[in-house]
Enzyme design. Sequence first.
Site, PDB file in Angstrom:
ATOM      1  N   MET A 135     -25.089 -44.940 -25.800  1.00 59.67           N
ATOM      2  CA  MET A 135     -26.413 -45.554 -25.896  1.00 59.67           C
ATOM      3  C   MET A 135     -27.502 -44.570 -25.500  1.00 59.67           C
ATOM      4  O   MET A 135     -27.231 -43.518 -24.918  1.00 59.67           O
ATOM      5  CB  MET A 135     -26.491 -46.791 -24.992  1.00 59.67           C
ATOM      6  CG  MET A 135     -26.414 -46.493 -23.509  1.00 59.67           C
ATOM      7  SD  MET A 135     -25.962 -47.931 -22.491  1.00 59.67           S
ATOM      8  CE  MET A 135     -24.216 -48.062 -22.817  1.00 59.67           C
ATOM      9  N   CYS A 136     -28.741 -44.934 -25.846  1.00 56.72           N
ATOM     10  CA  CYS A 136     -29.913 -44.149 -25.459  1.00 56.72           C
ATOM     11  C   CYS A 136     -29.794 -42.722 -26.026  1.00 56.72           C
ATOM     12  O   CYS A 136     -29.603 -42.541 -27.217  1.00 56.72           O
ATOM     13  CB  CYS A 136     -30.045 -44.180 -23.936  1.00 56.72           C
ATOM     14  SG  CYS A 136     -31.599 -43.553 -23.267  1.00 56.72           S
ATOM     15  N   ILE A 137     -29.845 -41.700 -25.182  1.00 57.56           N
ATOM     16  CA  ILE A 137     -29.785 -40.304 -25.627  1.00 57.56           C
ATOM     17  C   ILE A 137     -28.342 -39.804 -25.762  1.00 57.56           C
ATOM     18  O   ILE A 137     -28.101 -38.731 -26.327  1.00 57.56           O
ATOM     19  CB  ILE A 137     -30.586 -39.385 -24.663  1.00 57.56           C
ATOM     20  CG1 ILE A 137     -30.848 -38.000 -25.273  1.00 57.56           C
ATOM     21  CG2 ILE A 137     -29.868 -39.269 -23.319  1.00 57.56           C
ATOM     22  CD1 ILE A 137     -31.671 -38.015 -26.538  1.00 57.56           C
ATOM     23  N   PRO A 139     -25.913 -40.441 -27.803  1.00 56.81           N
ATOM     24  CA  PRO A 139     -25.461 -40.040 -29.138  1.00 56.81           C
ATOM     25  C   PRO A 139     -25.863 -38.615 -29.533  1.00 56.81           C
ATOM     26  O   PRO A 139     -25.358 -38.101 -30.542  1.00 56.81           O
ATOM     27  CB  PRO A 139     -26.124 -41.072 -30.058  1.00 56.81           C
ATOM     28  CG  PRO A 139     -26.247 -42.297 -29.200  1.00 56.81           C
ATOM     29  CD  PRO A 139     -26.619 -41.747 -27.850  1.00 56.81           C
ATOM     30  N   THR A 190     -26.266 -47.565 -29.781  1.00 60.00           N
ATOM     31  CA  THR A 190     -27.434 -48.449 -29.721  1.00 60.00           C
ATOM     32  C   THR A 190     -28.560 -47.723 -28.984  1.00 60.00           C
ATOM     33  O   THR A 190     -28.297 -46.909 -28.088  1.00 60.00           O
ATOM     34  CB  THR A 190     -27.074 -49.788 -29.030  1.00 60.00           C
ATOM     35  OG1 THR A 190     -28.145 -50.724 -29.204  1.00 60.00           O
ATOM     36  CG2 THR A 190     -26.811 -49.608 -27.547  1.00 60.00           C
TER      37      THR A 190
END
Length: 219
Positions: A135-137, A139, A190
């Site tokens: 999630m967030c950064i 990926p 996400t």
Amino acid sequence: MNKKVAVILSGCGVYDGAEIHESVITLLRLDQRGAEVQCFAPDVAQLHVVDHYSGDEMNETRNVLVESARIARGQIKDVRALHAADFDALIMPGGFGVAKNLSDFATNGAGCSVQPDVLAACKAFADAGKPVGMMCIAPALAAKIFGAGVACTIGTDHDTAAALTQMGAEHHECEVSEIIEDRQRKLVTTPAYMLAQSIAEAASGINKMVDRVLELAHH
């Protein structure tokens, strides 16, 4: 049968470690769904320490594993002890610690490398075909873990998305409440606080991501 899920943290606090709300929402949802959870973090120094009240950098050093233990209430292990064979799935919350401590994405962008112990652990899940949630950064590390062509999202930030594309990822824009799934690789992502304006908004997507990762673990 309850699924066993590993969670990799990157410190404690959005600006220099793991995003605390994202981490707690993840741990709460996993517990609500009956999963057995073990947290991990690399035993390395943080890139730097940020005063979360003023936003200023502080003249001190902290350890990523020690700081992550704050979120895990002390129940945490060195990521070198993480063996994919012992777990059904892996989840990585965001926060700048992912880009500063688990990798050097914050300083090197598309030319970044992932901390070796973290990379080895994550690659083991990918190679075993076990589901992974980010999630967030987080990926931003996907292409390094899964290789070129991996589908993922960091939301709608064009500059960050461009860096991911440059690294070989296939970026999909996504609303905060939704998830992007790479079915071939079993990666579910996400945006969380890349887009969220409240803890409830962050939870809307994180809960879906956790639920989908657990579904994939049962398949």
